[in-house]
Design a protein around this motif. Structure first.
Motif, PDB file in Angstrom:
ATOM      1  N   SER A 142      39.909  43.684  39.509  1.00  0.00           N
ATOM      2  CA  SER A 142      38.309  43.930  39.554  1.00  0.00           C
ATOM      3  C   SER A 142      37.462  42.838  38.925  1.00  0.00           C
ATOM      4  CB  SER A 142      38.223  45.583  38.782  1.00  0.00           C
ATOM      5  OG  SER A 142      38.476  45.276  37.541  1.00  0.00           O
ATOM      6  N   GLU A 143      37.641  42.260  37.920  1.00  0.00           N
ATOM      7  CA  GLU A 143      37.028  41.220  37.476  1.00  0.00           C
ATOM      8  C   GLU A 143      36.788  40.015  38.584  1.00  0.00           C
ATOM      9  OE1 GLU A 143      37.418  41.522  32.608  1.00  0.00           O
ATOM     10  OE2 GLU A 143      39.245  40.867  33.876  1.00  0.00           O
TER      11      GLU A 143
ATOM     12  N   MET B 280      32.967  40.635  32.139  1.00  0.00           N
ATOM     13  CA  MET B 280      34.142  39.634  31.953  1.00  0.00           C
ATOM     14  C   MET B 280      34.567  39.787  30.460  1.00  0.00           C
ATOM     15  SD  MET B 280      34.445  37.129  34.837  1.00  0.00           S
ATOM     16  CE  MET B 280      34.359  37.596  36.485  1.00  0.00           C
ATOM     17  N   LYS B 281      35.869  39.910  30.415  1.00  0.00           N
ATOM     18  CA  LYS B 281      36.318  39.922  28.975  1.00  0.00           C
ATOM     19  C   LYS B 281      36.112  38.591  28.071  1.00  0.00           C
ATOM     20  CE  LYS B 281      40.585  41.911  30.388  1.00  0.00           C
ATOM     21  NZ  LYS B 281      41.760  41.901  30.496  1.00  0.00           N
TER      22      LYS B 281
ATOM     23  N   ILE C 120      42.347  38.004  33.657  1.00  0.00           N
ATOM     24  CA  ILE C 120      41.168  38.711  34.188  1.00  0.00           C
ATOM     25  C   ILE C 120      41.840  39.779  35.122  1.00  0.00           C
ATOM     26  CG2 ILE C 120      39.305  37.120  33.660  1.00  0.00           C
ATOM     27  CD1 ILE C 120      39.200  36.184  36.825  1.00  0.00           C
ATOM     28  N   SER C 121      41.353  40.920  35.357  1.00  0.00           N
ATOM     29  CA  SER C 121      41.891  41.935  36.283  1.00  0.00           C
ATOM     30  C   SER C 121      41.385  41.573  37.547  1.00  0.00           C
ATOM     31  CB  SER C 121      41.598  43.118  35.539  1.00  0.00           C
ATOM     32  OG  SER C 121      40.146  43.395  35.893  1.00  0.00           O
TER      33      SER C 121
ATOM     34  N   GLU D   4      34.279  40.943  40.794  1.00  0.00           N
ATOM     35  CA  GLU D   4      33.111  41.098  40.270  1.00  0.00           C
ATOM     36  C   GLU D   4      32.693  39.592  40.261  1.00  0.00           C
ATOM     37  OE1 GLU D   4      31.266  41.375  35.878  1.00  0.00           O
ATOM     38  OE2 GLU D   4      32.871  42.892  36.468  1.00  0.00           O
ATOM     39  N   LEU D   5      33.501  38.516  39.959  1.00  0.00           N
ATOM     40  CA  LEU D   5      33.183  37.210  39.912  1.00  0.00           C
ATOM     41  C   LEU D   5      32.757  36.555  41.344  1.00  0.00           C
ATOM     42  CD1 LEU D   5      34.322  34.348  37.895  1.00  0.00           C
ATOM     43  CD2 LEU D   5      35.003  33.970  40.023  1.00  0.00           C
TER      44      LEU D   5
ATOM     45  N   LYS E  41      29.390  38.105  42.484  1.00  0.00           N
ATOM     46  CA  LYS E  41      28.384  37.031  41.775  1.00  0.00           C
ATOM     47  C   LYS E  41      28.055  35.880  42.332  1.00  0.00           C
ATOM     48  CE  LYS E  41      27.225  35.404  37.159  1.00  0.00           C
ATOM     49  NZ  LYS E  41      27.933  34.840  36.160  1.00  0.00           N
TER      50      LYS E  41
ATOM     51  N   SER F 290      45.540  36.581  37.397  1.00  0.00           N
ATOM     52  CA  SER F 290      45.494  37.604  36.244  1.00  0.00           C
ATOM     53  C   SER F 290      46.216  36.846  35.333  1.00  0.00           C
ATOM     54  CB  SER F 290      45.839  39.042  36.292  1.00  0.00           C
ATOM     55  OG  SER F 290      45.995  39.630  35.326  1.00  0.00           O
TER      56      SER F 290
END
Length: 95
Positions: free
Chosen positions: A36-37, A1-2, A33-34, A40-41, A44, A28
């Motif tokens: 895809s992020e 993540m950014k 955040i994108s 991912e989150l 997780k 976003s």
């Protein structure tokens, strides 16, 4: 993540991701955040079975998570019956 997210932000992103009317673009825009992020989150933070259910729903015809797939008739991000969200809890309707 950014960027690093605090617990309240993570909770809000998960809540927005579960809501069918909230597109990835809104997440976003609010959290930078994108898509895809977000995925991912979700992978997780959720149990694997919950993540699979969420992904199946997002990729089904029921979800309007992508603005390009949305009907032009949908003009809001949340249900009209949903009053307000405070501290990431949906307020209950008072009858």
């Amino acid at each position: 993540m950014k960027m690093l997210l605090n617990l309240q932000q993570i909770d809000r992103i998960i809540e927005m991701a579960w809501e069918d009317r909230t597109p990835f673009e809104a997440i976003s825009y609010q959290f930078q955040i994108s898509e895809s992020e977000v995925i991912e989150l979700m992978r997780k933070e959720l149990k694997s079975s919950s993540f699979r259910l969420w992904r199946k729903r997002v990729n089904s015809g029921v979800s309007t998570k992508h603005l390009k797939k949305r009907s032009s008739e949908i003009t809001r991000f949340r249900c009209s019956r949903q009053k307000t969200i405070s501290l990431n809890k949906i307020s209950k309707r008072i009858n």
